[in-house]
Design a protein around this motif. Sequence first.
Motif, PDB file in Angstrom:
ATOM      1  N   THR A  13      -3.652  18.077 -28.846  1.00 20.50           N
ATOM      2  CA  THR A  13      -4.927  18.073 -28.126  1.00 20.50           C
ATOM      3  C   THR A  13      -5.640  19.413 -28.105  1.00 20.50           C
ATOM      4  O   THR A  13      -6.857  19.471 -27.955  1.00 20.50           O
ATOM      5  N   TYR A  15      -6.643  19.207 -12.997  1.00 20.58           N
ATOM      6  CA  TYR A  15      -6.230  17.828 -13.297  1.00 20.58           C
ATOM      7  C   TYR A  15      -5.456  17.260 -12.109  1.00 20.58           C
ATOM      8  O   TYR A  15      -5.718  16.135 -11.652  1.00 20.58           O
ATOM      9  N   SER A  19      -2.684   7.704 -17.076  1.00 19.07           N
ATOM     10  CA  SER A  19      -2.429   9.134 -16.916  1.00 19.07           C
ATOM     11  C   SER A  19      -0.990   9.397 -16.495  1.00 19.07           C
ATOM     12  O   SER A  19      -0.733  10.216 -15.623  1.00 19.07           O
ATOM     13  N   TRP A  65      -0.027  14.206 -18.918  1.00 20.45           N
ATOM     14  CA  TRP A  65      -1.308  14.889 -19.097  1.00 20.45           C
ATOM     15  C   TRP A  65      -1.234  15.841 -20.290  1.00 20.45           C
ATOM     16  O   TRP A  65      -0.229  16.505 -20.498  1.00 20.45           O
ATOM     17  N   TYR A  78     -10.241  13.567 -20.335  1.00 18.71           N
ATOM     18  CA  TYR A  78      -9.500  12.321 -20.138  1.00 18.71           C
ATOM     19  C   TYR A  78     -10.403  11.246 -19.557  1.00 18.71           C
ATOM     20  O   TYR A  78     -10.438  10.109 -20.053  1.00 18.71           O
ATOM     21  N   PHE A  89      -8.405   5.403 -23.546  1.00 16.27           N
ATOM     22  CA  PHE A  89      -7.126   5.720 -22.934  1.00 16.27           C
ATOM     23  C   PHE A  89      -6.863   4.880 -21.689  1.00 16.27           C
ATOM     24  O   PHE A  89      -5.726   4.517 -21.406  1.00 16.27           O
ATOM     25  N   HIS A  90      -7.906   4.605 -20.897  1.00 16.75           N
ATOM     26  CA  HIS A  90      -7.690   3.966 -19.596  1.00 16.75           C
ATOM     27  C   HIS A  90      -8.479   2.679 -19.383  1.00 16.75           C
ATOM     28  O   HIS A  90      -8.258   1.975 -18.408  1.00 16.75           O
TER      29      HIS A  90
END
Length: 263
Positions: free
Chosen positions: A74, A87, A182, A185, A192, A198-199
């Motif tokens: 990342t 975060y 999540s 991380w 994010y 991703f979610h």
Amino acid sequence: MVLSAQFFVLQVYPMPVMPVFVISLKRSQERRDYIASQLQAQGIDFSFFDAIDGSDKSNPLLKRYNYTKRLWLTSGKMPTNGEIGCYASHYSLWQKCVDMNQPLVVVEDDAKICPNAEQTLKMVAEKIEQYGCLRLETVIRGETIPMEEAEHYRISWMSDNFGGLRAYALAPWAAKKLLNGSKTWSLPVDNYLGAPYFHGMESYHLHPDFAEDTRPFETTIQFYDEDKVPFYRKPSREVYSAYRKLRLYLHNKKFKKNLNRTG
């Protein structure tokens, strides 16, 4: 003939009050005074959420960070303590939203609160359960598609929700999606949230805004160093970056296709 008059009383129920949480380090008194004076001037109730210090490695939340993925995919560089704490602070408020089973508004302590923010909050309270996540600041990148519009407001879908989380509203069902995606991380928290693949949660922008970014302070929660990425980590990082761009493109393409079908 006698006419009797009947009177009907229209009872107006108040809009549910949405909790407003301001993320701020406990030691940052000047920033707390800055944001508090703005919110109080508009009669907006709020609570400070003590930001998590990313240097406190005893905090169990920080064990979620995947340093291997961060270094090789990342970013190529180690995260700063500020980024990790940022975060963790937002993540904690997502969990609070679920635990309370109530929508809430998250604000960072360097935000400049817009005029008529109280009226914006009333619109947020009305719409948040429908949309799940509403961005309440003006940093907009990428394509937007109007979802609904009236004389005093507009809600638009966002193809790209990267670029800070200075002010946003969240419903419990959306917070659950963020938490479920999540488990570990490796990205900055705004990156994010801006990655719906991703979610599974779309992002929407509400106008008029609640806050704007004027950067009156140097950041204390999230900051970055200027170290260069080692050359041997660049290939894997670039491949992963291309992979993420492709996934975002395909996700947005599918969303717009489904929107056209239902629209």
